[in-house]
Enzyme design. Sequence first.
Site, PDB file in Angstrom:
ATOM      1  N   GLU A  31       0.935  -1.300   0.115  1.00 38.26           N
ATOM      2  CA  GLU A  31       0.118   0.087  -0.080  1.00 38.26           C
ATOM      3  C   GLU A  31       0.802   1.275   0.143  1.00 38.26           C
ATOM      4  OE1 GLU A  31      -3.046  -0.200  -1.084  1.00 38.26           O
ATOM      5  OE2 GLU A  31      -3.902  -1.499   0.787  1.00 38.26           O
ATOM      6  N   HIS A  32       0.401   2.250  -0.836  1.00 42.79           N
ATOM      7  CA  HIS A  32       1.346   3.382  -1.034  1.00 42.79           C
ATOM      8  C   HIS A  32       2.744   3.494  -1.489  1.00 42.79           C
ATOM      9  CE1 HIS A  32      -1.732   6.469   0.804  1.00 42.79           C
ATOM     10  NE2 HIS A  32      -2.146   5.175   1.512  1.00 42.79           N
ATOM     11  N   THR A  33       2.916   2.013  -2.095  1.00 41.19           N
ATOM     12  CA  THR A  33       4.049   1.617  -2.714  1.00 41.19           C
ATOM     13  C   THR A  33       4.107   2.145  -4.547  1.00 41.19           C
ATOM     14  OG1 THR A  33       3.188  -0.565  -2.996  1.00 41.19           O
ATOM     15  CG2 THR A  33       4.923  -0.057  -1.261  1.00 41.19           C
ATOM     16  N   GLY A 119     -12.711   2.262  -0.694  1.00 40.15           N
ATOM     17  CA  GLY A 119     -11.543   1.792  -0.937  1.00 40.15           C
ATOM     18  C   GLY A 119     -11.122   0.616  -2.006  1.00 40.15           C
ATOM     19  N   LEU A 120     -12.255   0.350  -2.899  1.00 38.84           N
ATOM     20  CA  LEU A 120     -12.282  -0.505  -3.785  1.00 38.84           C
ATOM     21  C   LEU A 120     -12.054  -0.061  -5.215  1.00 38.84           C
ATOM     22  CD1 LEU A 120     -15.302  -2.827  -2.498  1.00 38.84           C
ATOM     23  CD2 LEU A 120     -13.140  -2.781  -1.998  1.00 38.84           C
ATOM     24  N   SER A 121     -11.648   1.162  -5.330  1.00 34.91           N
ATOM     25  CA  SER A 121     -11.376   1.807  -6.618  1.00 34.91           C
ATOM     26  C   SER A 121     -12.299   2.089  -7.661  1.00 34.91           C
ATOM     27  CB  SER A 121     -10.330   1.011  -7.229  1.00 34.91           C
ATOM     28  OG  SER A 121      -9.036   1.333  -6.675  1.00 34.91           O
ATOM     29  N   SER A 122     -13.620   2.608  -7.149  1.00 36.52           N
ATOM     30  CA  SER A 122     -14.660   2.789  -7.880  1.00 36.52           C
ATOM     31  C   SER A 122     -14.405   3.855  -8.989  1.00 36.52           C
ATOM     32  CB  SER A 122     -15.911   3.223  -6.848  1.00 36.52           C
ATOM     33  OG  SER A 122     -15.677   4.290  -6.078  1.00 36.52           O
ATOM     34  N   ASP A 166      -4.602   0.691  -9.208  1.00 31.27           N
ATOM     35  CA  ASP A 166      -6.213   0.579  -9.191  1.00 31.27           C
ATOM     36  C   ASP A 166      -6.345   0.234 -10.844  1.00 31.27           C
ATOM     37  OD1 ASP A 166      -5.992   1.398  -6.725  1.00 31.27           O
ATOM     38  OD2 ASP A 166      -6.785   3.322  -7.020  1.00 31.27           O
ATOM     39  N   TYR A 218      -3.346  12.274   1.358  1.00 29.19           N
ATOM     40  CA  TYR A 218      -2.870  11.385   0.280  1.00 29.19           C
ATOM     41  C   TYR A 218      -1.668  11.953  -0.583  1.00 29.19           C
ATOM     42  CZ  TYR A 218      -2.410   7.954  -3.709  1.00 29.19           C
ATOM     43  OH  TYR A 218      -1.757   6.778  -4.626  1.00 29.19           O
TER      44      TYR A 218
HETATM   45  C1  GLA Z   1      -5.269   4.548  -3.911  1.00 33.22           C
HETATM   46  C2  GLA Z   1      -4.708   4.969  -5.081  1.00 33.22           C
HETATM   47  C3  GLA Z   1      -3.784   3.835  -5.257  1.00 33.22           C
HETATM   48  C4  GLA Z   1      -2.500   3.549  -4.381  1.00 33.22           C
HETATM   49  C5  GLA Z   1      -3.484   3.269  -2.981  1.00 33.22           C
HETATM   50  C6  GLA Z   1      -2.517   3.087  -1.914  1.00 33.22           C
HETATM   51  O1  GLA Z   1      -6.270   3.426  -4.046  1.00 33.22           O
HETATM   52  O2  GLA Z   1      -5.467   5.351  -6.135  1.00 33.22           O
HETATM   53  O3  GLA Z   1      -2.797   4.464  -6.662  1.00 33.22           O
HETATM   54  O4  GLA Z   1      -1.626   4.460  -4.048  1.00 33.22           O
HETATM   55  O5  GLA Z   1      -4.377   4.169  -2.947  1.00 33.22           O
HETATM   56  O6  GLA Z   1      -1.971   2.095  -1.959  1.00 33.22           O
END
Ligand code: GLA
Length: 381
Positions: A31-33, A119-122, A166, A218
């Site tokens: 995460e956040h990588t 947090g599911l990338s809608s 995502d 973020y």
């Molecule tokens: C969000 C961002 C991703 C990623 C995550 C953290 O989902 O859209 O690119 O950075 O946070 O891992």
Amino acid sequence: MINKIKQSFSTRFSGESLMIKSPGRINLIGEHTDYNNGFVMPAAIDNAMYFAMKKNGNSILDIHSYNYDQSIVFKDLEKTDTPSWGKYFKAILEILHEKGFSIQGVQCVFGADLPIGAGLSSSAALCCGFIFGLSELFDLKIPREEIAKMGQAAEHRIGSKCGLMDQYAVLFGKKNHLFCLDCESLEIRHIPFQLENHTLVLINSNIEHQLASVDSEYNVRRASCEKVVELISKDFPKIKSLRNVNSSLLEKYKHKIQPIDFQRVNYVLKENKRVHQVINLLEKNDLEEVGNVLLQGHHGLSKEYEVSLPELDILVDLAKMEDGVLGARLMGGGFGGATINLVTNENKSAALANIKKQYLDLTGLECKIHEVKIEDGVKVI
Ligand code: GLA
């Protein structure tokens, strides 16, 4: 949901439409990588955004959101009074236009069984699904890699300086597989992932996260990482991201770096290692230890990278107390959304019922529980 979208399309417009399924995503670890050119381990899931689309032979784009029951019409790109979801479409159309793709009029109804802000990338499902749909309709043959980058550019335009995880998950997901994405080379390695006695469970805190504001936390985290890279690259010009920084090099610069930036960068280096650890553990089928790594990941996100919330910490603490839960951590950008939990099937019902009840007692919030099914990436259905 597919039928509802089809029905809504035929009531508003007429004739046959092209149907696109664009999934949400999970991320097991890493995460956040992504925006630090590191490693992530996502997958596309069964919850998705669906688009019914048809060319209309003129130059008007008529888009209806099933979930919000709102419509927007683009006659040109100057439209400014769009509802918040409309900004994504506006950004996509601008980007396609700038890249020289010729788009004509479209009728579109879209809707999701994908919770927004969980947090599911809608938003990646929306951007990548719509670009993919346009590419199919107008035979633009935009490669998936390019769709991912355009989807990312749309998010950047709106305010979230996200990485590419995502978009890649939405576009390159494969049924019953996780994949390891090297965010520097953009190389993908699919990893078979079919649990027999365990389940991945998402527990939604019921707090919507908001990443898409320019000065969001973020972007502040991302800036911390970039500041450190900039400093080190003065001496080592080849270093372009944290990918090329290891802990001993970081240690040498500790005295020149603000303690908070050091703490955050140190988290990123450790999180990249956790991705490789999980790959090795999955090969050995050591799920107990995978669970521990997830817990370490949460500790890092909460105490070092500081992107958690008390409610997410409570969900993880409650999960830790359950025999049936091997590990849990917040998933995605943080500041709300869901935790991902690795749960034994034997104790699943009891464990989840306990977590649900205690979360309500402690926070007054209802959490929503969802068992993950890993599916293919975006496709025509
Ligand atoms: C969000 C961002 C991703 C990623 C995550 C953290 O989902 O859209 O690119 O950075 O946070 O891992």
